[in-house]
Every structure is written in C-alpha cells, then in structure tokens.
Design a protein around this motif. Structure first.
Motif, PDB file in Angstrom:
ATOM      1  N   VAL A 471       6.322  10.142   4.060  1.00 25.07           N
ATOM      2  CA  VAL A 471       4.914  10.497   3.387  1.00 25.07           C
ATOM      3  C   VAL A 471       4.031   9.591   3.879  1.00 25.07           C
ATOM      4  CG1 VAL A 471       3.953  10.688   0.794  1.00 25.07           C
ATOM      5  CG2 VAL A 471       6.582  11.072   1.353  1.00 25.07           C
ATOM      6  N   GLY A 472       3.030  10.271   4.215  1.00 18.87           N
ATOM      7  CA  GLY A 472       1.797   9.450   4.644  1.00 18.87           C
ATOM      8  C   GLY A 472       2.205   9.154   6.524  1.00 18.87           C
ATOM      9  N   VAL A 473       1.136   9.880   6.813  1.00 16.45           N
ATOM     10  CA  VAL A 473       1.087  10.027   8.352  1.00 16.45           C
ATOM     11  C   VAL A 473      -0.652   9.299   8.946  1.00 16.45           C
ATOM     12  CG1 VAL A 473       2.805  11.416   9.218  1.00 16.45           C
ATOM     13  CG2 VAL A 473       0.664  12.416   8.184  1.00 16.45           C
ATOM     14  N   LEU A 504       7.543  15.614   6.451  1.00 15.94           N
ATOM     15  CA  LEU A 504       6.414  15.196   6.626  1.00 15.94           C
ATOM     16  C   LEU A 504       5.433  15.470   5.505  1.00 15.94           C
ATOM     17  CD1 LEU A 504       5.470  15.715  10.189  1.00 15.94           C
ATOM     18  CD2 LEU A 504       5.848  13.548   9.480  1.00 15.94           C
ATOM     19  N   THR A 505       4.480  14.397   5.305  1.00 18.48           N
ATOM     20  CA  THR A 505       3.246  14.940   4.567  1.00 18.48           C
ATOM     21  C   THR A 505       2.214  13.820   4.408  1.00 18.48           C
ATOM     22  OG1 THR A 505       2.678  15.625   2.203  1.00 18.48           O
ATOM     23  CG2 THR A 505       4.589  14.151   2.306  1.00 18.48           C
ATOM     24  N   ASN A 506       1.068  14.658   4.471  1.00 17.23           N
ATOM     25  CA  ASN A 506      -0.221  13.860   4.225  1.00 17.23           C
ATOM     26  C   ASN A 506      -0.790  14.367   2.715  1.00 17.23           C
ATOM     27  OD1 ASN A 506      -1.660  16.119   4.856  1.00 17.23           O
ATOM     28  ND2 ASN A 506      -1.934  15.415   6.991  1.00 17.23           N
ATOM     29  N   SER A 557      -0.706   4.462   0.452  1.00 17.96           N
ATOM     30  CA  SER A 557      -0.935   3.285  -0.565  1.00 17.96           C
ATOM     31  C   SER A 557      -1.005   3.915  -1.945  1.00 17.96           C
ATOM     32  CB  SER A 557      -2.367   2.483  -0.024  1.00 17.96           C
ATOM     33  OG  SER A 557      -3.281   3.575  -0.001  1.00 17.96           O
ATOM     34  N   ASP A 558      -0.418   5.026  -2.013  1.00 17.66           N
ATOM     35  CA  ASP A 558      -0.487   5.663  -3.340  1.00 17.66           C
ATOM     36  C   ASP A 558       0.073   4.936  -4.444  1.00 17.66           C
ATOM     37  OD1 ASP A 558       0.078   7.364  -5.476  1.00 17.66           O
ATOM     38  OD2 ASP A 558      -0.431   9.232  -4.114  1.00 17.66           O
ATOM     39  N   LYS A 559      -0.539   4.929  -5.603  1.00 14.71           N
ATOM     40  CA  LYS A 559       0.026   3.940  -6.655  1.00 14.71           C
ATOM     41  C   LYS A 559       0.777   4.962  -7.641  1.00 14.71           C
ATOM     42  CE  LYS A 559      -4.037   0.963  -6.749  1.00 14.71           C
ATOM     43  NZ  LYS A 559      -4.130   1.316  -5.261  1.00 14.71           N
ATOM     44  N   GLU A 607      10.481  -4.809   3.965  1.00 16.32           N
ATOM     45  CA  GLU A 607      10.090  -6.220   4.801  1.00 16.32           C
ATOM     46  C   GLU A 607       8.520  -6.007   5.046  1.00 16.32           C
ATOM     47  OE1 GLU A 607       9.715  -9.078   5.859  1.00 16.32           O
ATOM     48  OE2 GLU A 607      11.941  -9.105   6.294  1.00 16.32           O
ATOM     49  N   THR A 608       7.826  -5.037   5.288  1.00 16.01           N
ATOM     50  CA  THR A 608       6.611  -4.787   5.705  1.00 16.01           C
ATOM     51  C   THR A 608       5.584  -5.322   4.399  1.00 16.01           C
ATOM     52  OG1 THR A 608       6.618  -2.620   5.646  1.00 16.01           O
ATOM     53  CG2 THR A 608       6.636  -3.838   7.734  1.00 16.01           C
ATOM     54  N   ASN A 609       6.067  -5.432   3.091  1.00 14.09           N
ATOM     55  CA  ASN A 609       5.247  -5.640   2.035  1.00 14.09           C
ATOM     56  C   ASN A 609       4.359  -7.198   2.372  1.00 14.09           C
ATOM     57  OD1 ASN A 609       6.891  -4.436  -1.094  1.00 14.09           O
ATOM     58  ND2 ASN A 609       5.877  -3.252   0.855  1.00 14.09           N
ATOM     59  N   PHE A 666      -5.997  -4.072  10.202  1.00 13.09           N
ATOM     60  CA  PHE A 666      -5.566  -5.219   9.557  1.00 13.09           C
ATOM     61  C   PHE A 666      -5.780  -5.089   8.168  1.00 13.09           C
ATOM     62  CE2 PHE A 666      -6.996  -8.151  13.437  1.00 13.09           C
ATOM     63  CZ  PHE A 666      -5.790  -7.679  14.208  1.00 13.09           C
ATOM     64  N   THR A 667      -6.907  -4.359   7.882  1.00  9.09           N
ATOM     65  CA  THR A 667      -7.009  -4.163   6.361  1.00  9.09           C
ATOM     66  C   THR A 667      -6.506  -3.172   5.550  1.00  9.09           C
ATOM     67  OG1 THR A 667      -8.883  -2.517   6.541  1.00  9.09           O
ATOM     68  CG2 THR A 667      -9.608  -4.697   6.956  1.00  9.09           C
ATOM     69  N   GLU A 668      -6.334  -3.295   4.434  1.00  9.83           N
ATOM     70  CA  GLU A 668      -5.637  -2.112   3.520  1.00  9.83           C
ATOM     71  C   GLU A 668      -6.627  -0.899   3.829  1.00  9.83           C
ATOM     72  OE1 GLU A 668      -2.882  -2.377   1.382  1.00  9.83           O
ATOM     73  OE2 GLU A 668      -2.831  -3.952   3.197  1.00  9.83           O
TER      74      GLU A 668
HETATM   75  N1  LIG Z   1      -2.408  -2.252   7.932  1.00 12.40           N
HETATM   76  C1  LIG Z   1      -1.239  -3.076   7.994  1.00 12.40           C
HETATM   77  O1  LIG Z   1      -1.288  -4.104   8.625  1.00 12.40           O
HETATM   78  C2  LIG Z   1      -0.353  -3.287   6.678  1.00 12.40           C
HETATM   79  C3  LIG Z   1      -0.287  -2.103   5.870  1.00 12.40           C
HETATM   80  N2  LIG Z   1       0.600  -2.168   4.831  1.00 12.40           N
HETATM   81  C4  LIG Z   1       0.730  -0.653   4.236  1.00 12.40           C
HETATM   82  O2  LIG Z   1       1.061   0.366   4.877  1.00 12.40           O
HETATM   83  C5  LIG Z   1       0.350   1.430   4.154  1.00 12.40           C
HETATM   84  C6  LIG Z   1      -0.160   2.380   4.775  1.00 12.40           C
HETATM   85  O3  LIG Z   1      -1.417   1.900   5.083  1.00 12.40           O
HETATM   86  P1  LIG Z   1      -2.423   3.043   6.338  1.00 12.40           P
HETATM   87  O4  LIG Z   1      -1.315   3.546   7.204  1.00 12.40           O
HETATM   88  O5  LIG Z   1      -3.323   1.997   6.753  1.00 12.40           O
HETATM   89  O6  LIG Z   1      -3.045   3.941   5.138  1.00 12.40           O
HETATM   90  P2  LIG Z   1      -3.667   5.067   5.783  1.00 12.40           P
HETATM   91  O7  LIG Z   1      -4.944   5.498   4.607  1.00 12.40           O
HETATM   92  O8  LIG Z   1      -4.168   5.122   7.245  1.00 12.40           O
HETATM   93  O9  LIG Z   1      -2.629   6.555   5.722  1.00 12.40           O
HETATM   94  C7  LIG Z   1      -2.109   6.664   4.378  1.00 12.40           C
HETATM   95  C8  LIG Z   1      -1.646   8.034   4.756  1.00 12.40           C
HETATM   96  O10 LIG Z   1      -0.886   8.301   3.373  1.00 12.40           O
HETATM   97  C9  LIG Z   1      -1.253   9.770   2.916  1.00 12.40           C
HETATM   98  N3  LIG Z   1      -1.464   9.815   1.572  1.00 12.40           N
HETATM   99  C10 LIG Z   1      -1.764   9.186   0.727  1.00 12.40           C
HETATM  100  N4  LIG Z   1      -1.563   9.477  -0.362  1.00 12.40           N
HETATM  101  C11 LIG Z   1      -0.589  10.433  -0.550  1.00 12.40           C
HETATM  102  C12 LIG Z   1      -0.013  11.092  -1.498  1.00 12.40           C
HETATM  103  N5  LIG Z   1      -0.023  11.257  -2.482  1.00 12.40           N
HETATM  104  N6  LIG Z   1       0.766  11.997  -0.941  1.00 12.40           N
HETATM  105  C13 LIG Z   1       0.889  12.380   0.382  1.00 12.40           C
HETATM  106  N7  LIG Z   1       0.184  11.628   1.280  1.00 12.40           N
HETATM  107  C14 LIG Z   1      -0.439  10.860   0.980  1.00 12.40           C
HETATM  108  C15 LIG Z   1      -2.661  10.014   3.450  1.00 12.40           C
HETATM  109  O11 LIG Z   1      -2.900  11.236   3.846  1.00 12.40           O
HETATM  110  P3  LIG Z   1      -4.176  11.626   4.643  1.00 12.40           P
HETATM  111  O12 LIG Z   1      -4.199  11.491   5.857  1.00 12.40           O
HETATM  112  O13 LIG Z   1      -4.380  13.374   3.917  1.00 12.40           O
HETATM  113  O14 LIG Z   1      -5.347  10.765   3.465  1.00 12.40           O
HETATM  114  C16 LIG Z   1      -2.399   9.123   4.849  1.00 12.40           C
HETATM  115  O15 LIG Z   1      -1.762  10.113   5.616  1.00 12.40           O
HETATM  116  C17 LIG Z   1      -0.465   1.039   2.916  1.00 12.40           C
HETATM  117  O16 LIG Z   1       0.273   0.834   1.627  1.00 12.40           O
HETATM  118  C18 LIG Z   1      -0.633  -0.533   3.265  1.00 12.40           C
HETATM  119  O17 LIG Z   1      -0.551  -1.307   2.130  1.00 12.40           O
HETATM  120  C19 LIG Z   1       1.441  -2.834   4.819  1.00 12.40           C
HETATM  121  C20 LIG Z   1       1.604  -3.886   5.656  1.00 12.40           C
HETATM  122  C21 LIG Z   1       0.604  -4.151   6.702  1.00 12.40           C
END
Ligand SMILES: NC(=O)C1=CN([C@@H]2O[C@H](COP(=O)(O)OP(=O)(O)OC[C@H]3O[C@@H](n4cnc5c(N)ncnc54)[C@H](OP(=O)(O)O)[C@@H]3O)[C@@H](O)[C@H]2O)C=CC1
Ligand SMILES: N[C@@H](CC=O)C(=O)O
Ligand code: NA
Length: 818
Positions: A471-473, A504-506, A557-559, A607-609, A666-668
């Motif tokens: 979940v999350g691409v 897979l899902t976004n 990063s869905d809550k 681990e990556t938290n 690097f950012t959230e």
């Molecule tokens: N960047 C870093 O160095 C680090 C990041 N992390 C964590 O990794 C996680 C991902 O970050 P990042 O990849 O930058 O985030 P992005 O915003 O790039 O990607 C998030 C993905 O999740 C999808 N998504 C979000 N909510 C939902 C949902 N409810 N259902 C389905 N898909 C969903 C988004 O879909 P769509 O494409 O449609 O928006 C997107 O594909 C975060 O929790 C972050 O804290 C942890 C450690 C290090």
C-alpha cells in the motif's frame, strides 16, 4: 514382457489415439514383447451409467445420448482406419451398439437396473475402445488381436467390484498368451464369472487388469500411460510449484493415493507389487518425459518427504466423556458400530487421556455416524458417562508422506511450525507408527494456503514465495519496487526466493493478482486493470485470498491505516512499514500491535521508523532480548534537520535548503512534520517504548525550531512562503552558533524515563558535531555500554536507504518463515 495401459484421456480423441498408436509402434520397433490394456474412451463409462439410469427411469432421451457415444467411436474409425478397411470395423462397432441398444430397451421395459446389468452396460466402453484401436493397429499392418478380458479374467459375482479368482485367471492368461504371438489388445476393467456373466473390477479397474496380466506373465514392467507427467509432489491445481516425483516406493504411492492423488490407484496394482514389478507412470501427451517410477524401494531421495496429499472435505466426529477413561472396548464398539453401517473412517485420533476419540468421515456420512454412535452408546449417554457425540464440518485433511521421515527427526516439527507461522489451526492430527504419513485436519478455507506453505518448506530446493501486498507506491514504495525489480533474479537464483507482488494500491487505484504483478509492469497494470481504491476492500480481499507467507507493506503516511494492522496481524499476516503512525499513537495501541503479532506468531517490523535503514531498532531489540538495560539515549533522528543544519548559513537560505531536502527525498510527504519537530518526537517516543518506557505522545517535550508564522501556515506552499519571509530569523540562528564555533543540532534524548527534543549549539568536542548530509546518530548508554556508548551513525533519510531498510525487513520475514 511389458504391459502398457492407456487410460480414458489417452484414448479419448482422434489425436490422443494417434499418440497412443505411436507409443505402441515405438515399443514394437524395439522388438519388445508387449501387451496393451485400454480403458473406455474418456467420459464414456460415466455416460453409459447415465444412459442406463435414464433407460431405467423410462426417459427415452437415452437413445439420442447413445447415438452421441456411437458417433464418437465412428469418428475415430473414419479418421484412423483406411477407407477400404472401414466397413468391417463399422459393422463390428454397430453390432456392439445394437446389442447395447437391445439391453437398454430391456432395461427401459422392466424399469430396473441391477448392478449386474450395469456391469454389462459398462463393459461396452472397454469393448468398443479396444476393438476400434486393435482394428486401427491391424490397419497399420501390426499383427494384433482384440482380447476380451472376460474370457481370461474370472471373478466372483460381486457386481461392481468383483473379486478375481487368481488361480483360474493366471492359468487362463498364460494359456491365452501362449497361443498367439500377436500383440494382445486387452479390454481393461471388465471380467466375467466362470458362467460367463459380465463383471467389472471396481475403481482403478483398468490398472488392475494390467496388473493382473503383468503378474501372471511375470512382466518386468507396467507402463501406466495417462495425461499427466507422473505422480506429483502435490496436486498441481492447488500447488503451482508441485513437480513430478521421479521415484517412489509402493508404500508411499499407497499412502499418497489414499489421500486423493488420482493418477494411479495403487490397491489395484497390488498383484504387480507383490511380484516386485516396476511401474512407470507416463504421459501420453509428453512422451519424452521420464515420469514416475514406482518400485518396492524408491531410488535416492532429495527431500525428507516424498509428497503431500489432501482430501478437500471431511467431517470430524468427536465422542467424549469421563466414562471412557480406562474402559476397555470403547473404541472397539465405536468402530464396529460404524463398520456395521458401512461408514468408512478416514483418520482416527485419540489422546492418551482416553477422554475423547475423534475420527473423520466423508461429510455425507456424518449425520448417520452420529446417529449410529448415539444408539450404540445410548445407555452411557443417559448415565452421563459419555457427554456428547459432536461433529465439525468444513474441514480438510492434509497428509505429508515419505519413507524419509523414518530417518530424519523434526519432520513433524517443521510441519506444525509452518502451519503455525501461517496462522493455520490444526484441529486434529494423526501419525501412524509406520512413520510414513503425518496427517492434519484443518479448516477447509486454509487448505490451499496450507498446501502451498507446506510444499514450500519441505521442498526447499524449489523456489519459495513470499506474497507481498504493498500500500503506497510513492517515493518509498516506488523505490522499493525498483529495488525488488533489480533483485528478482538474484533472489530467485541465490536465495531461491520469489517475491510475488500480489497486490498494490495508491490513493486512486488498487490491483490484486494472486499470480503476481511484475514490478516492471506495475504502473501500466495498475493504470489499465486497477479499480478505485478502497482500503477495506483491499484488506478484505487479501484476507480472503489467504495466500501463504503473506506480508502487508505499508508505505504511506496515512494516519487511519493502523486499524487494518490489527486485522491483518490477527489473520496471521505479517506487517512491514516505514510509516511511524502506528507506533507513535497511544501506548495501548503500540502494545496491542506487539502482542497480536506475538500471539499470532507473525512479524510486525518497522526498522525504518527510526533512522531509515540504519539498524537502530533491531540493535535495541537484540540488546533488550539479551538482558541489557538502557540508561540513556541521545540522538539526532531527523535526516531533514541534519541536512538543514549542515547546509544553511553563510548566504545559503533556509527555505532553499528545505526545498532541496524535499527534492532529495529526506522530508516527510509534508515537510512541516519534520520542521515542527513532530517527526523527531515520534521517533524518540518509539525508541522509548522499545526499551520499555511507556510514554504517551504528550509526554515528549519539543523545542521549536520555527517561528510562529511558519508553524501557523495552512498549506505546504504557504509554509514555504512564510519561511522565505523569516529568512533573517534563520540567518541569525546560524550566525550566532557559527560565531561561537558551534553547530546547530536538534537532539532527542531519553534519560531517566523522560524524553525531550531540543535545539542545541554544540562545539567541536561534542560527539554530534561532525555530521554531514542527512546523517543520523544514536548513542546508547547501557549497562554493558556504560563507559563508551554504542553509537550508530549514517544517512538517516532518503528513498534508497529507507526502501532498502523495508526490503531488509521483508527478507527477515522470509528467513523466519523458512
Ligand atoms: N523519506 C524518508 O527518508 C523516510 C520516509 N519514511 C516514511 O515512509 C512513508 C512513505 O513516505 P513517501 O514515500 O515519501 O510518501 P509519498 O507521499 O511519496 O507516498 C505515499 C504513497 O502512499 C499512497 N497512499 C497514501 N494514503 C493512502 C491510502 N489511504 N490508501 C492507499 N494509498 C495511499 C500515496 O498514493 P498517491 O500516489 O495516490 O498519493 C502514495 O503512493 C511515510 O510514512 C514516511 O514517514 C520513513 C523513513 C524515512
Ligand atoms: N523525514 C524523515 C525521514 C525519516 O524518517 C527525516 O527527515 O528523518
Ligand atoms: Na532504522
């Protein structure tokens, strides 16, 4: 001498009969003496039974059904016999159909279909197929003869499953074969009483015919030609990785076939086994394939077990009561009563407490079994010595089979462990003292998952699969897919591991495919085949698919996603995530996730938290498990802030560096999380919990980095605007630190159960002074690392390092699952 037997599909069509003729000609060319046994054309026996029943019920439509069967045989004659020889064969075939037509007319007149008549009706199947094929062979110049087995195999008059009189039969076979050198084309399945009344030999009847002939003629070998590549390690319709067993012993074949392997029916091969005749199971449609050798003793084994077999549906009957303890004769009465009512028992299990006996039966016999036992034990039930006779349905049996179990310990441990790790509950179990078979009764819904998981763990040299649901691409999920794509070949070849991306899902679209989505095709496939995203539907479908070795990977990063973690872990699906939300909510939630994972025997890895791919959490868990005590933690836990404080100042503007940090990944997803200190607060909270300090989010004190106007920004764009406006504020921050030869560091610490995050200017003597880029650093002071703390340092943010940390967690699940 060799006896070849061709089953229904092998003689079921013009093309397959052509292949059969080729096989026979090949054998003859080698100047081997052979005899050939044929089944009826595929489906014909069942059709004849149906036709017989129709006639007996007065349904005249049977006539047209019979014409269809006749036409199938005529079509073969037309296609495979030269025109000038066709008329005599047509006449012979028509003659048999006329005879059959008369019998059916009789059945429809008297409206009765006895087992005796049914045997006669069925006999036409083999008589027709064998007649036609012997005519084809003759047409090709082969010196062959049609042999009606009713003249040589004599039996009792137990119609439907007659008993062979071997003394008479063996003598007649020898006599018959001595009379002629022509190739004998023998009808399978059918026989007759000494008075010449037609009988049949029951299940596996044509194999039985071949076996009777081979035993009488002292053949070296029987070839059973069928439509599969021999006996397989498991049912290939249920286990995609199943493969042909090259060599198997008679006893193993018996055990496997008892549990539903339909390729051969070994009891019917008993006469050949008794004479140590080798059996080969071969594929008419893949002639060059080696198939399976079935012999008294199998050749060298590569695995601890030989195969896995199953029965899709059984019912488990349980009889229990304190009055059964130490009382002799209870089980005798249970099974005598069942056998008296013709109820066959598939598996029996009794614990040594003797408090209960459970056994499994075909579900259609379950109600009767209960009735029989309630009658048998009515007085004990009335007196309360037996509490109840109960039944549980919707169950399956899986049996692992192999002589290798005798030599190797741990086979049952491995079986139960893989079932446990996949959350499959074992309802009952049985192992015979022959150590050839261990059987487990499980829920029917878990059958496919269990078969695949067991197969994967026992046949290790085959590639194992881990089923991933991602979940999350976005940045991290997308990078993870890229890394998986690049490693696919390495993992297959070196680790025998197949990472099967099953979902897979976004936020927009989702796609589930148990057969796998190739990482290089995910974008195109989710675009073309994806449906509107619904996380509840995604999770529900995952649970329904019930694939073995499933892993849910949350790269959002869905809550709100946390609610599904509970559901998934509870369904024995492991969860891997870089998303910190689950572990930084309430302590109760954190604990409940940990406990659910533990209870279900699955993994919840994150681990990556903290520190992205840096091995921080694993290290802490290792120290905790080995009994070390944490005294203090000091750390820089934000890659983004580290990068900022390492880069801005001396003319470089703060807002620009934040933009750069975002671009570098690097950012959230929302950089305000980093700059507000919230991200670091979550991380120190997680670390505190890992060492057993039960803090809540509000217990963390956070020093602010940003001025109020930035913190109040409503959108990310507004946030950047406000940062631009506050440039003087940030410049002042940097300059005042630099003027003292110091650097700004955002330091999180846990000390005496208290956690806080502060912005400090540190001088060159401070261990955190020398950091660069997005470096994180963690310093653990523990009882064992008291004088010099244990330090972990390195890039703590970014797509590649985070995705590879997630990848490592996935790999550790694959090792755990074995
Ligand atoms: N960047 C870093 O160095 C680090 C990041 N992390 C964590 O990794 C996680 C991902 O970050 P990042 O990849 O930058 O985030 P992005 O915003 O790039 O990607 C998030 C993905 O999740 C999808 N998504 C979000 N909510 C939902 C949902 N409810 N259902 C389905 N898909 C969903 C988004 O879909 P769509 O494409 O449609 O928006 C997107 O594909 C975060 O929790 C972050 O804290 C942890 C450690 C290090
Ligand atoms: N945004 C985070 C990424 C890792 O958790 C950071 O900057 O450290
Ligand atoms: Na980490």
């Amino acid at each position: 001498m060799k006896v070849l037997k061709f089953g229904g599909t092998s003689v079921g069509s013009v093309d397959s009969i052509k292949a059969v003729i080729g096989i026979i000609e090949n054998n003859l060319a080698k100047e081997e003496r052979i005899a050939v046994v044929f089944s009826a054309m595929g489906g014909v026996t069942n059709r004849l039974i149906e036709i017989g029943k129709m006639a007996a019920s007065g349904n005249k439509e049977y006539v047209s059904f019979l014409q269809v069967v006749e036409e199938r045989h005529f079509a073969v004659v037309r296609a495979l016999i030269p025109v000038k020889h066709q008329s005599s064969t047509f006449a012979a075939v028509r003659g048999l159909f006329n005879e059959l037509g008369d019998i059916l007319k009789g059945v429809s007149w008297i409206r009765e279909l006895s087992d005796r008549t049914l045997d006669l009706i069925m006999s036409f199947g083999e008589r027709l197929s064998t007649l036609v094929i012997s005519e084809i062979l003759m047409g090709k110049g082969v010196n062959s003869e049609f042999c009606d087995a009713r003249h040589i195999i004599h039996t009792s008059d137990q119609f439907g499953m007659a008993e062979v009189d071997f003394a008479v039969t063996d003598h007649q076979i020898l006599e018959h074969f001595a009379k002629s050198t022509a190739l004998q084309c023998v009808t399978g399945f059918i026989a007759s009483t000494t008075d010449g009344v037609t009988t049949t030999l029951g299940r596996g009847g044509s194999d039985y015919t071949a076996s009777i002939l081979a035993a009488a003629l002292e053949a070296e070998c029987i070839e059973i030609w069928t439509d599969v590549d021999g006996m397989m390690t498991a049912d290939p319709r249920k286990v995609a990785n199943a493969f042909t067993i090259p060599s198997i012993s008679y006893a193993e074949a018996m055990e496997l076939s008892h549990f539903g392997a339909k390729v051969i029916y070994p009891p019917s091969l008993q006469p050949a086994f008794a004479k140590n005749i080798t059996l080969k199971v071969l594929n008419t449609f893949n002639v060059d394939f080696e198939g399976t050798y079935v012999q008294k003793t199998a050749n060298g084994k590569d695995y601890a077990i030989t195969g896995i077999s199953s029965i899709d549906e059984i019912a488990l009957v349980n009889i229990q009561g304190s009055g059964m303890i130490g009382v002799a004769g209870i089980s005798g009465r249970v099974f005598t009563a069942l056998s008296f009512h013709d109820i066959s028992v598939i598996l029996i299990s009794q614990a040594s407490s003797e408090h209960s006996i459970c056994f499994s039966v075909d579900p259609k016999n379950a109600a009767r079994a209960i009735e029989v036992l309630e009658n048998e034990f009515s007085s004990e039930i009335e007196l309360g010595h037996i509490d109840s006779v109960g039944v549980e349905k919707n169950l399956s049996i899986i049996a692992i089979v192999g002589e290798g179990m005798k030599q190797s310990s741990g086979v049952s441990g491995k079986l139960f462990s893989v079932l446990g790790k996949n959350g499959i509950n074992v309802v009952a179990t049985a192992q015979g003292s022959s150590e050839l078979n261990i059987s487990v009764v499980i829920s029917k819904g878990d059958l496919s998952k269990a078969l695949n998981a067991i197969h994967g763990v026992f046949f290790q040299s085959e590639t194992r699969s881990l089923n991933l649901f991602l979940v999350g691409v976005g940045l991290i999920g997308g990078t993870l897919l890229e890394q998986i794509k690049n490693q696919t070949q390495y993992l297959r070849e070196e680790k025998l591991l197949n990472l099967n991306l099953a979902g897979l899902t976004n936020t927009k679209k989702m796609l589930l495919d148990a057969d796998g989505i190739k990482p290089e095709e995910w974008k195109a496939r989710i675009d073309e085949e994806g449906v509107k995203t619904s996380l509840p539907a995604f999770v529900q479908r995952m649970i329904e698919l019930n694939l073995p070795n499933s892993v849910f990977v949350d790269c959002t990063s869905d809550k709100d996603i946390v609610q599904y973690y509970h559901m998934l872990l509870d369904a024995s699906i492991s969860v891997v995530t870089p998303n910190k939300v689950a572990n930084s909510g309430s302590y109760a939630e954190y604990l409940s996730l940990q406990r659910t994972a533990l209870k279900r025997g699955v993994k919840f890895l994150y681990e990556t938290n903290v520190g992205a791919g840096l091995p921080i959490i694993n290290t802490m868990q290792g120290l905790m498990a080995s009994g070390d005590k944490f005294l203090k933690i000091e750390a820089i836990l934000s890659g983004t802030l580290s990068y900022l404080f390492n880069s801005f100042g001396q003319g470089v503007r703060f807002a620009d560096v934040v933009r750069e940090a975002k671009e570098k990944g690097f950012t959230e997803p929302d950089p305000r999380e980093d700059l507000s200190g919230a991200d670091v607060a979550r991380k120190i909270l997680i670390l505190a919990r890992e060492v057993g300090v039960p803090l809540e989010p509000e217990d963390i004190t956070i020093a602010k980095i940003l001025p109020e106007n930035c913190l109040a920004a409503k959108t990310v764009d507004d946030f950047f605007d406000e940062m631009e406006k506050s440039d003087a504020y940030f410049a002042e921050l940097a300059e005042s630190a630099a003027s003292e030869g110091k650097k700004l560091r955002y330091i999180a610490s846990l000390d005496h159960g208290r956690a806080h995050v502060e912005l400090k200017a540190v001088d060159a003597n401070h261990p955190f002074y020398n950091l660069s880029g997005s470096d994180n650093i963690v310093s653990f002071t523990t009882e064992r690392y008291k004088d010099r703390p244990l330090v972990i340092k390195g890039p703590g943010a970014g797509a590649e390092v985070t995705a590879s940390g997630v990848f490592a967690d996935i790999m550790s699940i694959s090792s755990y699952l074995g």
